[in-house]
Design an enzyme around this catalytic site. Structure first.
Site, PDB file in Angstrom:
ATOM      1  N   MET A  81       0.850  -1.196   0.000  1.00 42.84           N
ATOM      2  CA  MET A  81       0.000   0.000   0.000  1.00 42.84           C
ATOM      3  C   MET A  81       0.878   1.234   0.000  1.00 42.84           C
ATOM      4  O   MET A  81       1.733   1.396   0.878  1.00 42.84           O
ATOM      5  CB  MET A  81      -0.915   0.013   1.230  1.00 42.84           C
ATOM      6  CG  MET A  81      -1.979  -1.066   1.238  1.00 42.84           C
ATOM      7  SD  MET A  81      -3.015  -1.017   2.723  1.00 42.84           S
ATOM      8  CE  MET A  81      -1.891  -1.754   3.923  1.00 42.84           C
ATOM      9  N   GLY A 125      -4.823  -5.809   3.824  1.00 44.29           N
ATOM     10  CA  GLY A 125      -4.499  -4.436   3.479  1.00 44.29           C
ATOM     11  C   GLY A 125      -5.011  -3.436   4.481  1.00 44.29           C
ATOM     12  O   GLY A 125      -4.454  -3.248   5.559  1.00 44.29           O
ATOM     13  N   CYS A 131      -3.252  -1.558  -9.573  1.00 44.05           N
ATOM     14  CA  CYS A 131      -3.588  -0.211  -9.099  1.00 44.05           C
ATOM     15  C   CYS A 131      -4.680   0.391  -9.967  1.00 44.05           C
ATOM     16  O   CYS A 131      -4.554   0.483 -11.189  1.00 44.05           O
ATOM     17  CB  CYS A 131      -2.357   0.689  -9.113  1.00 44.05           C
ATOM     18  SG  CYS A 131      -2.723   2.354  -8.507  1.00 44.05           S
ATOM     19  N   GLY A 152      -8.464  -9.117  -0.235  1.00 41.25           N
ATOM     20  CA  GLY A 152      -9.707  -8.382  -0.332  1.00 41.25           C
ATOM     21  C   GLY A 152     -10.649  -8.615   0.827  1.00 41.25           C
ATOM     22  O   GLY A 152     -11.105  -9.736   1.050  1.00 41.25           O
TER      23      GLY A 152
END
Length: 337
Positions: free
Chosen positions: A18, A225, A101, A202
């Site tokens: 990230m 994330g 991205c 996810g």
């Protein structure tokens, strides 16, 4: 344990790459708590070829962070391959090509998720990086550009044919960004057809959920994330709601000090960069709003630490609220990164 080329990786979960988050200070912390390996923030291949020192510095790491994966992005084959040589000279274990991205100024120019519309080029990049660096090469992908172009099987076929060593899959399309829900059924389909290790990514909000996803889908590893920001305990199967304030404060100060060391400046810029982490460390705590805002405005490290130390909670935890959406990952990309 899984093998990526000649690199052995042990563990169940790791921090997803990230921008603005997965720098060396936070990688060190997540590794301490059990992250299996470390991704850098993604770095522009154009800026690497230009010798942009800020971009090169994003690859700084400590040996403790290994296995270390350098993530790069770009849209031009020659630029990507030549920049990968520069990256390889800094001794990563693996080089990763960002194909996920979704931010417009990256994907609309053919980089990141833009490569999902040019899979042949992506395959040529993978092959070129592999042949010119002798390092294992992985890729981070999405399911497709949008719901009308779910080309993840084609992507898998081309990347495997180009010699990719592992693929991480974010279970959304480019057009979804971070909206909706990740499609783990599609991730399962990819894993069932793949001959290389697959990482799933996810909407994973806990260590236990990561293990459940891993068992149900068969993926080799799970990436966490946004829910890992301000919550490194997620990598050690510890629910943050059960962590006392003294421990949280100690972790905040350790993280801040690592930031100050990693980003030395006369104006203590590391403190400013730390704010996005600090606000997430505060999630779920009965922390006075006025003090929180004062800390977020503070520019002097000594005063920040004094103010933080001044709070003695009557009740140091509450049920964790849903994290406020923080635009992370490549959405925090800046043009000189």
């Amino acid at each position: 344990m899984i093998k990526i080329g000649n690199v052995e990786i042990s563990g169940e979960v790791s921090l997803s790459p990230m921008a603005g988050i997965s720098d060396s200070p936070y990688r060190q912390i997540t590794k301490k708590y059990g992250a299996a390996f470390s991704y850098t923030e993604f770095v522009s291949t154009e800026q690497l070829l230009l010798g942009n020192q800020k971009s090169i510095d994003m690859f700084r790491f400590l040996e403790f962070e290994r296995p270390i994966v350098f993530q790069i992005f770009g849209s031009d084959l020659e630029t990507v391959v030549e920049a990968s040589k520069i990256a390889a000279a800094l001794k990563p274990d693996i080089i990763d090509l960002n194909m996920g991205c979704s931010v417009a100024k990256v994907s609309q120019h053919g980089s990141g998720a833009g490569l999902l519309r040019n899979i042949k080029l992506a395959g040529q990049m993978i092959e070129g990086i592999r042949k010119n660096t002798s390092l294992p090469v992985s890729a981070k992908i999405r399911l497709g550009w949008d719901e009308n172009s779910l080309n993840y099987f084609e992507t898998l076929r081309v990347l495997e044919g180009s010699g990719v060593s592992a693929i991480s899959v974010h279970g959304r399309t480019k057009s979804m960004g971070y909206t909706g829900m990740a499609n783990w059924d599609a991730i399962t389909e990819i894993k069932n057809k793949a001959s290389v290790p697959i990482y799933g990514n996810g909407d994973v909000s806990s260590y236990q959920e990561a293990l459940e996803k891993k068992q149900k889908t068969g993926v080799d590893l799970v990436l966490i994330g946004r829910k890992a920001i301000g919550n490194p305990w997620i990598f050690s199967d510890t629910n943050k709601v059960n962590v006392d304030w003294i421990t949280i404060k100690s972790q905040i100060l350790e993280h801040l000090n690592l930031m100050l060391d990693f980003y030395p400046s006369e104006d203590e810029y590391g403190l400013v960069l730390f704010r996005k982490h600090f606000v997430k460390y505060m999630d779920g705590l009965l922390f006075p709003q006025d003090l929180k805002q004062s800390l977020l405005r503070e520019t002097k490290v000594d005063l920040f630490k004094e103010k933080l130390d001044s709070w003695i909670p009557d009740q140091n935890k509450q049920e964790l609220s849903e994290y406020q959406k923080l635009e992370t990952s490549c959405e925090m990309y800046s043009s000189n990164a």
